[in-house]
Design an enzyme around this catalytic site. Structure first.
Site, PDB file in Angstrom:
ATOM      1  N   GLU A   1      55.633   5.833   8.575  1.00 59.84           N
ATOM      2  CA  GLU A   1      57.078   6.230   8.387  1.00 59.84           C
ATOM      3  C   GLU A   1      57.548   6.314   9.886  1.00 59.84           C
ATOM      4  O   GLU A   1      57.206   6.476  10.861  1.00 59.84           O
ATOM      5  CB  GLU A   1      57.468   7.219   7.358  1.00 59.84           C
TER       6      GLU A   1
ATOM      7  N   GLU B   1      57.388  19.880   0.841  1.00 59.32           N
ATOM      8  CA  GLU B   1      57.801  19.723   2.420  1.00 59.32           C
ATOM      9  C   GLU B   1      58.623  18.708   2.761  1.00 59.32           C
ATOM     10  O   GLU B   1      58.698  17.446   2.302  1.00 59.32           O
ATOM     11  CB  GLU B   1      56.278  19.578   3.167  1.00 59.32           C
TER      12      GLU B   1
ATOM     13  N   GLU C   1      56.180  15.415   1.329  1.00 62.31           N
ATOM     14  CA  GLU C   1      55.130  15.547   0.256  1.00 62.31           C
ATOM     15  C   GLU C   1      55.129  16.804  -0.427  1.00 62.31           C
ATOM     16  O   GLU C   1      55.979  17.823  -0.078  1.00 62.31           O
ATOM     17  CB  GLU C   1      53.920  15.489   1.220  1.00 62.31           C
TER      18      GLU C   1
ATOM     19  N   ASN D   1      52.466  19.482  -1.675  1.00 67.02           N
ATOM     20  CA  ASN D   1      50.824  20.193  -1.345  1.00 67.02           C
ATOM     21  C   ASN D   1      50.569  20.962  -2.605  1.00 67.02           C
ATOM     22  O   ASN D   1      50.950  21.884  -2.804  1.00 67.02           O
ATOM     23  CB  ASN D   1      50.900  21.194  -0.051  1.00 67.02           C
TER      24      ASN D   1
ATOM     25  N   GLU E   1      50.312  29.663   4.578  1.00 70.11           N
ATOM     26  CA  GLU E   1      51.317  30.721   4.765  1.00 70.11           C
ATOM     27  C   GLU E   1      52.232  31.295   3.721  1.00 70.11           C
ATOM     28  O   GLU E   1      53.192  31.905   4.066  1.00 70.11           O
ATOM     29  CB  GLU E   1      52.374  29.751   5.720  1.00 70.11           C
TER      30      GLU E   1
ATOM     31  N   ARG F   1      49.006  32.950  12.931  1.00 76.81           N
ATOM     32  CA  ARG F   1      47.739  32.629  12.809  1.00 76.81           C
ATOM     33  C   ARG F   1      46.604  32.808  14.045  1.00 76.81           C
ATOM     34  O   ARG F   1      46.953  32.234  15.073  1.00 76.81           O
ATOM     35  CB  ARG F   1      47.111  30.938  12.609  1.00 76.81           C
TER      36      ARG F   1
ATOM     37  N   ASP G   1      36.200  55.284  58.937  1.00 72.78           N
ATOM     38  CA  ASP G   1      34.986  55.404  60.141  1.00 72.78           C
ATOM     39  C   ASP G   1      33.682  56.230  59.548  1.00 72.78           C
ATOM     40  O   ASP G   1      32.708  56.156  60.114  1.00 72.78           O
ATOM     41  CB  ASP G   1      35.572  55.645  61.398  1.00 72.78           C
TER      42      ASP G   1
ATOM     43  N   GLN H   1      31.700  54.936  57.093  1.00 80.32           N
ATOM     44  CA  GLN H   1      30.979  53.661  57.487  1.00 80.32           C
ATOM     45  C   GLN H   1      29.932  54.066  58.453  1.00 80.32           C
ATOM     46  O   GLN H   1      28.934  53.433  58.518  1.00 80.32           O
ATOM     47  CB  GLN H   1      31.997  53.025  58.248  1.00 80.32           C
TER      48      GLN H   1
ATOM     49  N   ASP I   1      40.692  44.181  70.296  1.00 77.17           N
ATOM     50  CA  ASP I   1      39.974  43.000  70.608  1.00 77.17           C
ATOM     51  C   ASP I   1      38.551  43.501  71.034  1.00 77.17           C
ATOM     52  O   ASP I   1      38.472  44.362  71.879  1.00 77.17           O
ATOM     53  CB  ASP I   1      40.174  42.080  71.546  1.00 77.17           C
TER      54      ASP I   1
ATOM     55  N   LYS J   1      39.292  53.453  72.312  1.00 75.73           N
ATOM     56  CA  LYS J   1      38.313  53.335  71.134  1.00 75.73           C
ATOM     57  C   LYS J   1      36.928  53.205  72.092  1.00 75.73           C
ATOM     58  O   LYS J   1      36.538  52.493  72.569  1.00 75.73           O
ATOM     59  CB  LYS J   1      38.597  52.122  70.583  1.00 75.73           C
TER      60      LYS J   1
ATOM     61  N   HIS K   1      39.673  57.934  70.368  1.00 73.05           N
ATOM     62  CA  HIS K   1      38.427  57.860  69.165  1.00 73.05           C
ATOM     63  C   HIS K   1      37.433  57.797  69.846  1.00 73.05           C
ATOM     64  O   HIS K   1      36.741  56.830  70.701  1.00 73.05           O
ATOM     65  CB  HIS K   1      38.929  56.298  68.438  1.00 73.05           C
TER      66      HIS K   1
ATOM     67  N   HIS L   1      32.428  58.464  69.005  1.00 75.68           N
ATOM     68  CA  HIS L   1      31.647  58.848  67.975  1.00 75.68           C
ATOM     69  C   HIS L   1      30.826  59.866  68.716  1.00 75.68           C
ATOM     70  O   HIS L   1      30.552  60.101  69.779  1.00 75.68           O
ATOM     71  CB  HIS L   1      30.681  57.533  67.638  1.00 75.68           C
TER      72      HIS L   1
ATOM     73  N   THR M   1      33.072  45.657  66.718  1.00 77.61           N
ATOM     74  CA  THR M   1      32.984  44.485  65.722  1.00 77.61           C
ATOM     75  C   THR M   1      33.991  43.651  66.174  1.00 77.61           C
ATOM     76  O   THR M   1      35.105  44.023  66.341  1.00 77.61           O
ATOM     77  CB  THR M   1      33.189  45.008  64.275  1.00 77.61           C
TER      78      THR M   1
END
Length: 1245
Positions: A291, A366, A378, A380, A386, A431, A636, A639, A742, A806, A836, A838, A971
């Site tokens: 159709e 429908e 159609e 059903n 539903e 749904r 630190d 760490q 660095d 450092k 800084h 240690h 590091t």
């Protein structure tokens, strides 16, 4: 008509005294002479223990049943004996269906007093509908039918109905509900068919015949073929006449099967064949019809009800326009935007067709609707999925009406007429399916682990397989539950539906709920203007909103710890059991009052920064009387002491107290490369999330981070735009002070970091990294006082805000400290200086006091219990030593002790990560190992089997440093030296042997890249002879590495990541994490998907398993807490190596399934390289294979890369020992090799 004149539902209407009795219908009344069960409700007031039951072992079983179970039978008997529908000829219904609709029919049947019989396929034997019925029977022996075929086995189903004395068969929807032959067989067997007459199904169930009926009634239809066709030529002829687009539909059936839209002639042939094939497979009939296709029509359907006695009514319409592949997704009653006149015309046409065929029972007409009118499609001839929305807006029970009509009742008998049907507000049905909309609605299967449904006023659920523990199989429809919500207006119904979807909790299988939420939130849906292809035409609906499923994921982690123990890497001992979360001591004000830490903390240095900017902030620091401190505990300190394993959870708990106690602190150290990396790699935490959470709790104290110049927080160089974007995001998320350094003091790298921080409007703390001994220049002639002063001058010329010193190894002795800081202060009197160090050698406090006296403005310290040895000097000692002097820190000793009490307990929690550095080590003045690296390298050495040779590793570290040219070691340069040292010890190499054999050795990747120049240029340059031998033909970089790198493509990275992890799942900060640590981020994402945000779990339970019966609380967010109880551990499932772990969460049972990692397949023995065979290449050290560079048959040269091994973050490129051809390759990706394991054999060329 008032509400009191109209019953609330059909059941109520047929139960009223005004309704005709059974005598009126010529049926004898049911016997009311039945025995009610005698039931003592007092017995329910005490629990039914095993002892109670045992004492009744000799009693009548029925008595036990009555005493310890609810009296279901009593209620059912009452419903039966007071039901107007039950009779000798209609008392037992077989439901020829499964799942949700079977359950729906059962509920109404039971309400009417009818007995129910369920049928099921073998594969469906665990479905809920089976045991909700009064009786249930397997349709046929296993294997006779397919899972779906069983529900289509007409003769087997009828045989069950007859043998079990059923009176009626209700087909539900789908399966055999529209099969006229089945309906005839039912009636021929003397059973009642709950549906239209077989001839009506013949007339209307076939779409082509239905069109003919509509034409007889003068109801408009869409132009289409005159009848069903099965030849392609007929299809072409229709399209030639009517044009495109067209739609091909199966003549039998529905649900979108056998349906294809064709928009041009090129698509017709294949679409026709696919539609015929699909129709034949689904319905046993391959005929189709064609159709004209309407663009953007609405799909309107009318609920019909007839009694087969010339009485037909409608129950108004439903808007079913929201569809996917012609299957309805959301339905609305009534249609919210339908014109009244058009609605009336549609309703009238629907009734006209139904009357024309003297329709019996429930059905749906429908129609398609466009701007030119309406077109019948159609009917059903069955109940629809539903139907619930119609029930909600009319107050009628359609299943009840179906059963009454099947039992012989007419609509007048039920006092139901058209004029009495009234609408009451709106209803929406969604749904909920086990489908994944992001993958083309692909169905999912599995076990539902969590099922928690919504409820409340106007919320209705119709389900059949939605419950915890349900197994979703691939055999049947993906519908899990239908959610129907009603309200006085469409908007109220919409909001209620959306809120209910939000309330749902389903895990274990994927669902479409996120899609439904997005659909109901779309403006087009809100306006009621959707059309049949709206979903396909609206791609934004598929922008995924993922459900977090937080509780289930956290349970999976807790279950994994129960089964496998804590698998966090870095543990040197087992976690201590039985520890509790640290208590937080009260903080006292100077007046002795307890400080309310929930209040806003006092103003701090961050307030000055935010109000005045970085320049004024730095000036204020310099003008401040006394020495300021920075607390390194959050970065630190842990760490250096605990392998960077401190979790966000434990910082977060003490953060409010810290904000008050250290309000006069210069800063809290927050981030560095290791913390960023380890958070994701080992702790499975998001470092950006840590920053955000702690920033909210500490708004008054600046946060400082370490920025490795051009390396950002990574271990190598990156394109410049990565560094700039990183600084921008870090600043916006709460970092205030950037300690730019660095690892080689390479100024070109520093310049990039400084400029990136300036553009981000952060505080620039440009930093010189200290090594050597300025008080003894003969030992380190490169690193004299003059060298450092010249370096400072270069940095000051870049308009920095603060200078950082450092001292990463703790080499700055008191005398050297006075010399260095004093000289800088004399040359730059207005420059703030931040130091800084240690405390590895134990001289840290003395050295820092010397710095303060020489003119330093800021000193780094750690809370007492987190200080000393490889960490920073003791805060309590330093503060107390300077208290009352001109260097007074403004921090009270009492405040420090309040914090220290917490950290003392916390350190015990992390004892499993403590490598056991118990005392100071003055050998640091010889090996010069940075404090953080000292503990990490010790752990790595132990992991690689070198723990007993730790002294050798330290000596090798000094030798490796000398070979590299005496580097500044921080590091990532310190990592180069550390990897080099472990390489030397693993391979028993001296410094001289390394130099002599450098051209043939397989050096760690970090060492090769250092000599290539990827970190920058070291002070004094490279030892060129060694450099040439190590890098061989690899490219060398003699300037800033990032300067020649192309800009990083963040847009492409986002596309790649979202392809992998889902659309919309990647934040801007995630791009940075992935750019800096691609493999680590990938693993982190995998862990997060499996375990969720584990940073929320208290540390004792993150590291140690729960004990049976233990109850804990996990706060997901403010005001939302999970209460979790560990119940039991299930037995090992040997075939899958899995165990089930049983929990209760908020009182509800939960089960998680965990793989037992201790169950491994039989171990294979790896071949070993024979040192005597020079053509065999063995692994130079233990590690995992992360990359393979060659394949069998490849020709290689000596030194050419064969593979890359990774161990404890150290990668080693393994090179060929000689020229030749790869004869065998004995490794695969992710293989774990031991030192000496065979990698490959090389045949001489």
């Amino acid at each position: 008509m008032s509400d009191s004149d109209f019953p609330s539902d059909a059941i109520a209407s047929i139960s009223t005294s005004a309704m005709p009795s059974k005598q009126h219908r010529g049926e004898e009344p049911p016997s009311m002479s039945f025995d009610y069960l005698k039931y003592s409700f007092k017995s329910l007031s005490r629990p039914a223990s095993h002892e109670n039951l045992a004492s009744l072992a000799s009693s009548n079983a029925a008595d036990v049943e009555r005493r310890f179970h609810m009296p279901n039978e009593e209620g059912l008997l009452h419903l039966k004996n007071t039901s107007p529908v039950v009779s000798k000829k209609f008392h037992k219904v077989l439901i020829a269906n499964r799942g949700e609709i079977a359950m729906r029919i059962m509920r109404t049947a039971h309400e009417l007093g009818l007995k129910t019989v369920a049928i099921y396929a073998y594969e469906d034997r665990l479905s809920m509908h089976r045991y909700k019925a009064d009786e249930s029977y397997q349709i046929a022996p296993e294997g006779k039918h397919t899972p779906v075929g069983a529900y289509l086995a007409q003769d087997d189903i009828i045989d069950i109905a007859l043998k079990r004395n059923c009176d009626a068969v209700h087909p539900g929807y789908g399966f055999l509900s529209e099969n006229a032959d089945f309906a005839r067989k039912i009636e021929a067997a003397g059973l009642n068919w709950v549906g239209p007459r077989p001839e009506t199904i013949d007339a209307l169930g076939d779409k082509v015949k239905a069109r003919a009926v509509a034409n007889e009634c003068n109801v408009p239809v869409v132009p289409g073929t005159d009848g069903p066709i099965d030849q392609l030529a007929d299809a072409r002829a229709f399209c030639d006449s009517h044009g495109f687009p067209v739609i091909i539909k199966a003549a039998m059936g529905g649900g979108g099967r056998g349906m294809r839209v064709v928009r041009n002639a090129d698509e017709l042939d294949s679409a026709f064949e696919r539609a015929r094939s699909e129709a034949l497979s689904a319905f046993g009939d391959g005929t189709v019809f064609i159709e004209r296709f309407l663009d953007r029509p609405k799909h309107i359907e009318v609920q019909l009800l007839g009694d087969g006695k010339d009485n037909v009514i409608h129950l108004f319409e439903r808007d079913c326009s929201v569809q996917r592949r012609h299957q309805k997704v959301v339905e609305i009653a009534p249609a919210p935007t339908l014109d009244v006149a058009l609605r009336d015309a549609i309703l009238a046409d629907a009734v006209k067709i139904a009357r024309h065929v003297n329709y019996r029972n429930a059905g749906t007409a429908e129609f398609l609707v466009d701007d030119r009118g309406h077109y019948f499609i159609e009917i059903n001839p069955r109940i629809q999925v539903e139907h619930t929305v119609t029930e909600e807006v009319t107050g009628l029970d359609l299943i009840s009406l179906q059963l009454h009509i099947a039992a012989g009742w007419s609509l007048p008998d039920l006092h139901i007429s058209q004029e009495r049907i009234q609408l009451r507000g709106f209803a929406i049905q969604c749904r909920v399916t086990t489908e994944d909309p992001s993958q083309g609605f692909q169905p999912d299967i599995g076990k539902i682990e969590v099922y928690r449904s919504p409820g409340g006023n106007g919320v209705r659920l119709d389900g059949g397989s939605g419950f915890t523990g349900s197994i979703i199989t691939p055999h049947y429809d993906s519908l899990l539950v239908k959610l129907t919500c009603s309200g006085a207006t469409f908007e109220k119904a919409r909001r209620r539906t959306l809120a209910s979807l939000v309330e749902f909790r389903i895990s274990g299988v994927k669902t479409n709920m996120w899609f439904l939420q997005r659909l109901l939130s779309d403006d087009t849906f809100i306006k009621g203007d959707c059309w049949t292809t709206f979903i396909d035409d609206t791609p934004q609906l598929f922008a995924v909103t993922k459900f977090r499923n937080r509780a289930a994921k956290l349970l999976t982690y807790l279950g994994d710890v129960v089964v496998n123990g804590c698998r966090i890497q870095g543990q040197v001992t087992a976690p201590l059991h039985g520890l509790q979360e640290p208590t937080i001591s009260p903080l006292l004000s100077p007046q002795g009052h307890v400080v309310d830490i929930t209040t806003k903390p006092p103003p701090g240095w961050r307030d000055i920064l935010l109000s005045s900017g970085p320049v004024a902030f730095a000036q204020a620091v310099r003008q401040h009387k006394g020495v300021l401190i920075m607390d390194t505990t959050w970065r630190d300190a842990h760490q250096s002491l605990l392998a960077t394993r401190l979790r966000t959870h434990d910082m977060e708990r003490i953060a409010p107290t810290t904000a008050h106690a250290l309000s006069n602190a210069f800063a809290l150290e927050m981030w560095g490369g290791a913390t960023f990396d380890v958070a994701m790699r080992f702790l499975h935490e998001d470092p950006w999330d840590r920053l955000d959470r702690l920033r909210r709790l500490v708004p008054n104290i600046p946060f400082q981070m370490l920025l490795r110049g051009a390396n950002a927080v990574g271990y190598t160089s990156y394109p410049d735009n990565v560094v700039y974007e990183f600084c921008k995001q870090a600043r916006s998320h709460g970092v205030d002070v950037f300690r730019v350094f660095d690892s080689l003091n390479y100024v070109e790298n520093l310049k990039l970091g400084i400029d990136a921080v300036r553009q981000a409007n952060g505080v620039i703390e440009a930093t010189i990294c200290y090594t050597g001994d300025v008080s003894n220049p003969s030992k380190h002639p490169k690193y004299t006082l003059e060298y450092y002063l010249d370096l400072v001058d270069e940095l000051v010329a870049l308009n920095i805000h603060i200078l950082g010193i450092k001292d990463m190894a703790g080499l700055l002795k008191p005398r050297a400290a006075r010399m260095l800081v004093g000289a800088i202060r004399a040359r730059h009197p207005s420059l703030p200086i931040h130091v800084h160090t240690h405390d590895t050698a134990g001289a840290g406090v003395a050295a820092m006091i010397a710095c303060a006296e020489a003119g330093a403005d800021i000193i780094d310290l750690a809370i007492d219990s987190m200080s000393g040895v490889t960490s920073q000097p003791c805060m309590g000692a330093f503060v107390s030593a300077l208290e009352g002097t001109e260097y007074d820190t403004g921090i009270s000793s009492e405040a420090i002790q309040s914090l220290n009490a917490y950290w003392e307990q916390t350190r015990l929690l992390y004892a499993c990560f403590d490598p056991g550095v118990k005392a100071s080590d003055t050998s640091v003045y010889q090996h010069e190992m940075p404090g953080g690296q000292y503990t990490n390298l010790l752990f790595q050495a132990q992991s690689l089997g070198l723990g007993s040779r730790w002294k050798d590793v330290k000596s090798a570290y000094a030798e490796a440093n000398r070979i590299c040219g005496d580097l500044v070691k921080v590091t990532p340069s310190s990592k180069v030296v550390g990897d080099f040292a472990q390489f030397m010890v693993s391979n028993h190499l001296t410094a001289d042997e390394v130099t002599e054999r450098a051209a043939t050795l397989s050096f760690p990747k970090s060492v090769v890249e250092f000599f290539q120049g990827y970190l920058g240029q070291p002070v004094g340059g490279f030892p060129e002879a060694l450099r040439a031998a190590i890098i061989r033909d690899a490219p060398r970089i003699d300037s800033r590495p990032g300067a020649t790198m192309p800009a990083f493509d963040f847009a492409q990275l986002r596309r790649d990541l979202e392809d992998k992890w889902g659309p919309g799942s990647i934040r801007d900060v995630d791009l940075l994490s992935a750019a800096l640590y691609p493999a680590v981020f990938d693993d982190f994402q995998s862990q997060r998907q499996q375990f969720g945000n584990v940073s929320l779990i208290p540390t004792p339970l993150f590291l140690s398993p729960l004990v049976v019966g233990q109850e804990i609380q996990v706060q997901l967010e403010v005001g939302k807490t999970l209460i979790i109880r560990y119940i039991a551990l299930g037995p090992l499932q040997t075939e899958t190596a899995k165990r089930e772990v049983y929990f209760e969460i908020n009182g509800e049972p939960r089960i998680v399934t965990i793989t037992d990692q201790s169950i491994q397949p039989e171990a294979k023995t790896r071949p070993r390289a024979d040192p005597a065979q020079k053509n065999q290449l063995g692994a130079p050290m233990s590690g995992a294979v992360v990359e393979i560079k060659v394949a069998v048959g490849d020709q290689v040269k000596a030194g050419q890369a064969i593979c890359v091994l990774s161990a404890m973050k150290m990668e080693t490129v393994v090179g060929a020992p000689a020229d030749g051809v790869i004869e065998s390759l004995d490794i695969a990706l992710k293989d774990n090799l031991g030192a000496g394991d065979l990698i490959c054999s090389i045949k001489s060329a």
